[in-house]
Write an enzyme that holds these catalytic residues in place. Structure first.
Site, PDB file in Angstrom:
ATOM      1  N   HIS B 218     -10.614  16.770  81.487  1.00  0.00           N
ATOM      2  CA  HIS B 218      -9.255  16.235  81.427  1.00  0.00           C
ATOM      3  C   HIS B 218      -8.441  17.283  80.669  1.00  0.00           C
ATOM      4  CE1 HIS B 218      -6.291  12.853  80.775  1.00  0.00           C
ATOM      5  NE2 HIS B 218      -5.960  13.633  79.744  1.00  0.00           N
ATOM      6  N   CYS B 251       2.689  15.395  74.806  1.00  0.00           N
ATOM      7  CA  CYS B 251       2.238  15.215  73.445  1.00  0.00           C
ATOM      8  C   CYS B 251       3.469  14.951  72.587  1.00  0.00           C
ATOM      9  CB  CYS B 251       1.534  16.504  73.012  1.00  0.00           C
ATOM     10  SG  CYS B 251       0.791  16.397  71.401  1.00  0.00           S
ATOM     11  N   ASN B 260      -0.074  16.859  81.336  1.00  0.00           N
ATOM     12  CA  ASN B 260      -1.336  17.036  82.038  1.00  0.00           C
ATOM     13  C   ASN B 260      -1.228  18.181  83.037  1.00  0.00           C
ATOM     14  OD1 ASN B 260      -3.375  14.525  81.698  1.00  0.00           O
ATOM     15  ND2 ASN B 260      -1.272  13.833  81.413  1.00  0.00           N
TER      16      ASN B 260
END
Lengths: 321, 321
Positions: B218, B251, B260
């Site tokens: 991830h 974030c 992502n």
């Protein structure tokens, strides 16, 4: 344990401990922007000088009507003695530009040649073979003047007009111009479509043709693939990379797309995997902020929007996965 | 000729011919955004279903006050029967959330555990060891209900509070939770600081502990390193990747930073190097446009700003190098 070094060693190449980054922000970065002033360019180069970079592509001697943002190349050339420790080079696309560069006192040139007919016609108004002949004459001219002549092969992977570029076309140009004495070869991913497999293949194809000239890469990050291409290149020992502070530069038919691989992102990546660059991330950030202010827009680099990992200050702020 | 395949083979791993991408946009992508409506989520999942994706992390069952954007998880769970061909999973961070998920009819869960004490305390209010014990209980609970329980290890590379995460900490959690029956393991680069060398090392460290569970990644693209990390993972045969359409997510302490790894950028990259994804780039672009409209902002993906190389239409527009 598998490491990057062991993968490079498996491939028969030494994984680099250090690389040589050429900053191309003042040329490739600014050429499509609204012109900034000569004084601003001097401030930009001053800021770049503080980063520790040793090579800068500083301007081009091409048609001022085609690239008005760099029309002050002769004036800028007169200022370059301010930074005696930096190796400056200027881009040229033809013999006339090379003569003007030499006359302006710039004797380290980079001749750009397109590997595809469509781009050669659009960018230089010549066929590829005519461009090869021009390149030979430029190399001779520059060497006769005691200068250095590098070659950058544009559209080395794909051409916006002709589609994929056959590696044989790049190899043919390489053989002719390195044979004519080109001092360094750079493979350019002009439209940001290179992939690691093709980087590996093209470097392997041209390197045997360059027994003495270094083979470098000029990567654009248009499709977020530049850093993977860097990794592939490192695995086969490439140590010469172009990059532009802030990811400046781009492509006229991809508005908003990322431009050149961003110098600060490249430095953060390389230093983090133990490859020395000699460049300072804080000074790169300062240079990026400066040029961002000149252009009146935010930058495309990742590190212009977050802290680098190197020197990262871990802070007590909640996160989610 | 050196190829990616040969580099992978040198490393003793088969280079993948196909990968399994899990779309995490509805969960990781939307969790920090202004809430979108249930109807919009249904439209988003409809659009994702048209991309060909087979796995979607669709929501989380966590504290609604901590993640208000996903507070409609039970309502969304009732809608999931609309897409019988997609394997949905929901994230949980504790036993209570797992019970609520099962009660809502979601029996494919992903338990998130932090590998670092600072993040474990901030994200789940528990120590790492308490989180391990909770994970064992959740795996047992889910399996008893006939469900599937995966594990995602957050801060597997670095923690925003504690700094670098020792690989031994990740290995310890892996051994305990895979030993307890976890059906899949995902290593999460929560703050986007992983590098290829550490990806290689961590995958090599945990894989022997997962004889039957797949090990996936991830990745966040906060520092423009995600695609290089993907390449490194491919070289050692990893085939499971999380990604979010449009590069959604991010974030909280890196405003404007990429989130992502973007699904469309990953698909363009992989398909271009001959790794099949089963996903359609045009439908991914449509899904991205849809969610961009819901959020009222542009996306972070490279392909939201340019054409993919796959199917690229070469156009007669002048370019510079």
């Amino acid at each position: 344990m598998i490491t990057l070094e062991s993968l490079g060693a498996s491939a028969g190449h030494e994984f680099p401990r250090a690389v040589d980054i050429r900053e191309v922000g003042p040329r490739d970065g600014l050429q499509l922007e609204q012109p900034v002033t000569l004084q601003q360019k001097i401030e930009f180069i001053d800021a770049l000088a503080r980063t520790g970079v040793k090579r800068i592509e500083v301007t081009s001697f091409v048609s001022p009507s085609a690239v008005p943002a760099l029309a002050d190349a002769p004036e800028l050339a007169r200022e370059l003695r301010r930074w005696p420790d930096i190796e400056f080079c200027a881009l040229v696309a033809g013999y006339g530009g090379a003569k003007r560069a030499l006359a302006a006192g710039v004797n380290h040139l980079q001749y750009v040649i397109s590997a595809s007919e469509g781009h050669a016609r659009a960018n230089a108004g010549k066929s590829v073979q005519e461009s090869v002949e021009a390149g030979k004459a430029i190399i001779e001219l520059v060497h006769a003047a005691g200068g250095i002549c590098e070659v950058i092969i544009a559209t080395a992977f794909d051409c916006p007009f002709d589609g994929p570029t056959p590696p044989e076309a790049v190899a043919g140009i390489t053989a002719e111009l390195v044979g004519a004495g080109a001092d360094r070869l750079t493979l350019a991913d002009t439209i940001g479509t290179a992939t690691p497999d093709r980087v590996l293949a093209l470097v392997q194809t041209v390197r045997p043709l360059c027994p003495e000239a270094a083979v470098g890469l000029h990567l654009h990050n248009t499709r977020d693939t530049a850093m993977a291409n860097v990794l592939a290149a490192l695995l086969v020992g490439v140590t010469d990379f172009d990059a532009a502070v802030g990811g400046l530069g781009g492509c006229p038919f991809a508005p908003g797309a990322s431009g050149n691989l961003a110098t600060e992102d490249l430095v953060n990546f390389l230093e983090d995997i133990g490859v020395s660059t000699g460049l300072d991330l804080e000074e790169l950030a300062a240079a990026g902020s400066l040029v961002s202010g000149f252009l009146g827009r935010s930058l495309n680099s990742a590190l212009s929007k977050c802290a680098p990992r190197i020197g990262f200050t871990y802070a007590s702020i909640p996160t989610a996965v």
